[in-house]
Design an enzyme around this catalytic site. Structure first.
Site, PDB file in Angstrom:
ATOM      1  N   SER A  90      16.952   0.424  -0.363  1.00 38.36           N
ATOM      2  CA  SER A  90      16.642   0.477  -1.788  1.00 38.36           C
ATOM      3  C   SER A  90      16.842  -0.854  -2.505  1.00 38.36           C
ATOM      4  CB  SER A  90      17.479   1.553  -2.473  1.00 38.36           C
ATOM      5  OG  SER A  90      18.858   1.296  -2.305  1.00 38.36           O
ATOM      6  N   ASP A 110      22.565  -0.216 -11.919  1.00 36.28           N
ATOM      7  CA  ASP A 110      22.961   1.191 -11.837  1.00 36.28           C
ATOM      8  C   ASP A 110      24.179   1.322 -10.930  1.00 36.28           C
ATOM      9  OD1 ASP A 110      21.984   0.991  -9.246  1.00 36.28           O
ATOM     10  OD2 ASP A 110      20.223   2.241  -9.576  1.00 36.28           O
ATOM     11  N   HIS A 146      22.912  -0.803  -7.472  1.00 37.66           N
ATOM     12  CA  HIS A 146      22.001  -1.949  -7.360  1.00 37.66           C
ATOM     13  C   HIS A 146      22.232  -2.994  -8.442  1.00 37.66           C
ATOM     14  CE1 HIS A 146      19.970   1.719  -5.779  1.00 37.66           C
ATOM     15  NE2 HIS A 146      19.782   0.913  -4.750  1.00 37.66           N
TER      16      HIS A 146
END
Length: 373
Positions: free
Chosen positions: A53, A338, A341
């Site tokens: 991600s 977040d 990340h």
């Protein structure tokens, strides 16, 4: 008369400028992946990206997966809005692509035809080196499957260019690989996975890098030669982990846990460089980059280093950024976007340092030097 002379000088200036630009374009060669052998300004023909991600740009959008970021406020600072990037804007590889003179690299799930000529991004949120990693999120594309997807792209390129030309061009491309984070966060550290009972920290790192070695050798056997390997960051200091501490402090247990992995990757890289003819592997020390950013936060313009810009609960890390949640306004002052990340600003800083940094950051040479080989 004066007006006429001024127009003549302007015309001459424009002609000379046009000739100079044409000469620069000619000097920079051609992209062997372009169907017409078109002129290019790229340092390399293409970049192929594998990971999770941190660098996914939309491959999970159409999967039955809980690991998605194709909704607002993700992409709030990205031209085009939410794309599936787990960031408010650019990821690290977006900035690296620009530094290499490439366009933004398309996601494998969306790339077709000529779109693959500058490279493809195969990264998938929740993916790991091990196939089982990330199963809590249901749909994801593990590294083995990402490599298979690359092989599909390679077959397309070989059909268009011919196998020999494709192989020659491939040897000049950058292969960016950032794997391993989920093998800890969404495997070893998860109570419903058996791995923590089966392996201690060193044994697990050995297992991961043994598999990683095989996977990288597969890419080499498919024609890859220039590799950029991103190490793991200080994962004990991300908001999700910080939120598990009532004091909101980093987990040194988690930070220590990932150290053997990074050490093993460096050892593996040195071995691959020594034993695979023509291969050049370089290592980006993400942990060192993160430590530098936190230690010198104010120098970089950061004021918040321990909580997410978008999220809920302690350190805004207990529940990650929800659809249409209102994020912080001063996003460039946050290290984390977040629960897991970094912000676009951190991604850009890390990319630039990996591109032209010294051996304390990127070893044994930087991405710019790798591209110029």
């Amino acid at each position: 008369m004066a007006m006429a002379m001024a127009k003549l000088w302007m015309y001459c200036l424009l002609v000379c400028l046009g000739m100079a630009l044409n000469n620069v374009a000619s000097a920079q060669g051609v992209n062997p992946f372009e169907p017409d052998g078109g002129r290019r300004r790229e340092m390399v023909p293409a970049m192929f990206i594998f990971g999770d991600s941190l660098i996914d740009n939309g491959n999970n959008n159409d999967l039955p997966s809980f690991a998605k970021a194709n909704y607002f406020p993700y992409g709030i600072d990205f031209n085009g809005g939410p794309t599936g990037r787990f960031s408010n804007g650019y990821t690290m590889v977006d900035e690296i692509a620009e530094l290499l003179g490439l366009p933004l690299i398309p996601a494998y799930s969306e790339a077709s035809g000529d779109q693959v000529l500058h490279g493809v991004n195969y990264a998938s949120a929740a993916a790991g080196i091990l196939d089982i990693t990330g199963r809590n999120f249901v749909g994801r594309i593990p590294f083995d499957q990402q490599i298979q997807n690359f092989q599909t792209t390679l077959d397309q390129l070989a059909d268009n260019l011919g196998a020999i030309e494709a192989a020659e061009a491939l040897g000049k491309c950058i292969f960016f690989v950032g794997m391993g984070s989920n093998d800890y966060l969404n495997n070893y550290l998860m109570p419903n996975f058996p791995t923590r009972n089966q392996y201690d920290g060193q044994q697990y790192a050995d297992l991961l890098v043994q598999k990683y070695n095989q996977q990288l050798r597969t890419l080499y056997n498919l024609g890859a030669r220039k590799f950029v390997l991103a190490g793991l960051g200080r994962m004990g200091c991300i908001p999700s982990i910080l939120a598990q501490s009532t004091a909101g402090s980093c987990s040194e247990e988690v930070n220590q846990l990932v150290l053997p992995f990074n050490a093993n990757v460096k050892t593996m890289m040195n071995s691959l460089n020594a034993n695979l003819p023509g291969a050049r592997f370089i290592y980006v020390d993400i942990a060192h980059l993160f430590e530098d950013i936190v230690a010198n936060a104010r120098t970089y313009g950061f004021s918040v280093v321990n909580r997410g810009c978008c999220g809920i609960g302690r350190n805004r890390g207990q529940i990650t950024c929800l659809p249409f949640q209102t994020p912080c306004e001063n996003r460039d002052e946050y290290v984390f976007w977040d629960a897991f990340h970094p912000t676009e600003k951190v991604n850009i800083i890390m990319a630039r340092k990996a591109f032209n940094g010294d051996p304390s950051i990127v070893y044994p040479i930087n991405i710019q030097q790798l591209a110029n080989l």
